[in-house]
Design a protein around this motif. Sequence first.
Motif, PDB file in Angstrom:
ATOM      1  N   SER A 154      13.795   9.404  -2.172  1.00 54.24           N
ATOM      2  CA  SER A 154      12.791   8.495  -2.729  1.00 54.24           C
ATOM      3  C   SER A 154      12.027   9.175  -3.863  1.00 54.24           C
ATOM      4  N   TYR A 155      11.791  10.469  -3.731  1.00 49.62           N
ATOM      5  CA  TYR A 155      11.190  11.199  -4.851  1.00 49.62           C
ATOM      6  C   TYR A 155      12.095  11.099  -6.078  1.00 49.62           C
ATOM      7  N   ALA A 156      13.396  11.322  -5.882  1.00 45.17           N
ATOM      8  CA  ALA A 156      14.337  11.281  -7.006  1.00 45.17           C
ATOM      9  C   ALA A 156      14.363   9.898  -7.646  1.00 45.17           C
ATOM     10  N   GLY A 157      14.352   8.845  -6.820  1.00 41.53           N
ATOM     11  CA  GLY A 157      14.380   7.495  -7.367  1.00 41.53           C
ATOM     12  C   GLY A 157      13.124   7.155  -8.152  1.00 41.53           C
ATOM     13  N   LEU A 158      11.968   7.516  -7.620  1.00 46.04           N
ATOM     14  CA  LEU A 158      10.708   7.234  -8.308  1.00 46.04           C
ATOM     15  C   LEU A 158      10.544   8.119  -9.544  1.00 46.04           C
ATOM     16  N   LYS A 159      10.978   9.377  -9.454  1.00 48.95           N
ATOM     17  CA  LYS A 159      10.900  10.274 -10.614  1.00 48.95           C
ATOM     18  C   LYS A 159      11.775   9.751 -11.739  1.00 48.95           C
ATOM     19  N   ARG A 160      12.958   9.271 -11.415  1.00 47.94           N
ATOM     20  CA  ARG A 160      13.844   8.696 -12.431  1.00 47.94           C
ATOM     21  C   ARG A 160      13.187   7.485 -13.086  1.00 47.94           C
ATOM     22  N   GLU A 187       0.828  -1.209   0.000  1.00 52.44           N
ATOM     23  CA  GLU A 187       0.000   0.000   0.000  1.00 52.44           C
ATOM     24  C   GLU A 187       0.861   1.257   0.000  1.00 52.44           C
ATOM     25  N   SER A 188       1.922   1.259   0.803  1.00 50.78           N
ATOM     26  CA  SER A 188       2.796   2.433   0.854  1.00 50.78           C
ATOM     27  C   SER A 188       3.514   2.658  -0.468  1.00 50.78           C
ATOM     28  N   LEU A 189       4.024   1.573  -1.060  1.00 54.50           N
ATOM     29  CA  LEU A 189       4.721   1.711  -2.339  1.00 54.50           C
ATOM     30  C   LEU A 189       3.773   2.206  -3.421  1.00 54.50           C
ATOM     31  N   ASP A 190       2.561   1.705  -3.415  1.00 54.67           N
ATOM     32  CA  ASP A 190       1.566   2.160  -4.389  1.00 54.67           C
ATOM     33  C   ASP A 190       1.234   3.637  -4.169  1.00 54.67           C
ATOM     34  N   ARG A 191       1.104   4.033  -2.915  1.00 54.32           N
ATOM     35  CA  ARG A 191       0.753   5.415  -2.590  1.00 54.32           C
ATOM     36  C   ARG A 191       1.891   6.361  -2.956  1.00 54.32           C
ATOM     37  N   TRP A 192       3.122   6.026  -2.549  1.00 48.55           N
ATOM     38  CA  TRP A 192       4.271   6.890  -2.836  1.00 48.55           C
ATOM     39  C   TRP A 192       4.500   7.025  -4.341  1.00 48.55           C
ATOM     40  N   SER A 193       4.497   5.894  -5.029  1.00 46.14           N
ATOM     41  CA  SER A 193       4.755   5.950  -6.474  1.00 46.14           C
ATOM     42  C   SER A 193       3.627   6.685  -7.195  1.00 46.14           C
TER      43      SER A 193
END
Length: 286
Positions: free
Chosen positions: A275-281, A233-239
């Motif tokens: 984590s923003y940078a990793g997901l944005k990439r 749930e957290s990974l889905d929410r963050w991404s």
Amino acid sequence: MYGADCEDGVMSRLDSIDLRFLGLEKEIGVYAVDTVDGPALFDCGPTSTIESLRAGLAERGLAIGDLRHLLLSHIHLDHAGATGALVRENPQLTVWVSPIGMPHLADPTKLESSSRRLFPNFDELWGAVTPVPRQNMRAAEGDVVGWEAFPTPGHASHHVAYLRDGTLLAGDAAGVRIPPSDYVQPVAPPPDIDLESWWRSVDEIERRAPARLALIHFGLVTDVREHLRRFRESLDRWSGWVRDGLTEDDFVAAVTADAGGDAESYSVVFNFAMSYAGLKRYYDKR
């Protein structure tokens, strides 16, 4: 410390060692474990915490020279930064690591340079990064001195987990959970976050139905099914926040609110902007 009878009748050690990263409790912890070939570590932390590691081993009647094996989840510095220093002190140490990660341990130049760009206070956080001789490394695949090693990419392409006697040495594949909190954080730093691979890795963990997860950040988790549900749930929410266009500042604010009163302890090793940078990439590459 956790003990369990193995099939061969040998008592299995699972002993968490708090490395007191930056003088703080419950940020990075590694594990003294048993193998069919003597004592081992699961991950070793950064060189900056090697004296805490040495002290933790001594409390358990071990020295660095007693270790036969080092089982690495992946090569990020908070997990594997001290590997070269340990091998220098104990040249007989066998290092088990994903084949993808081996070249970067043998020559950590790129690993260190990319990390220095991310961390202006690199030396304080991680300490020196020493090359690991290739002759000390083995591929973490299949049977690794009595542990089942299997790939768990997603957080990193070179991530591996190990299973034995119902215990999964999880590294970062199942996220971060700092007790007594029940919040599960999907830490997602650059450069090679892969969400599809991460979902599949969690599927593989669930398929093996471990009774407990040994997290590096931090400690032993026994409510495995609920923990993995929260992680998904957290990974889905963050991404989703990044996919839907939140700015870095808005993402950090959203994650800080999501973590609530635990936000400070969850942002020590990797701040939320990473984590923003990793997901944005990840999304930019797509």
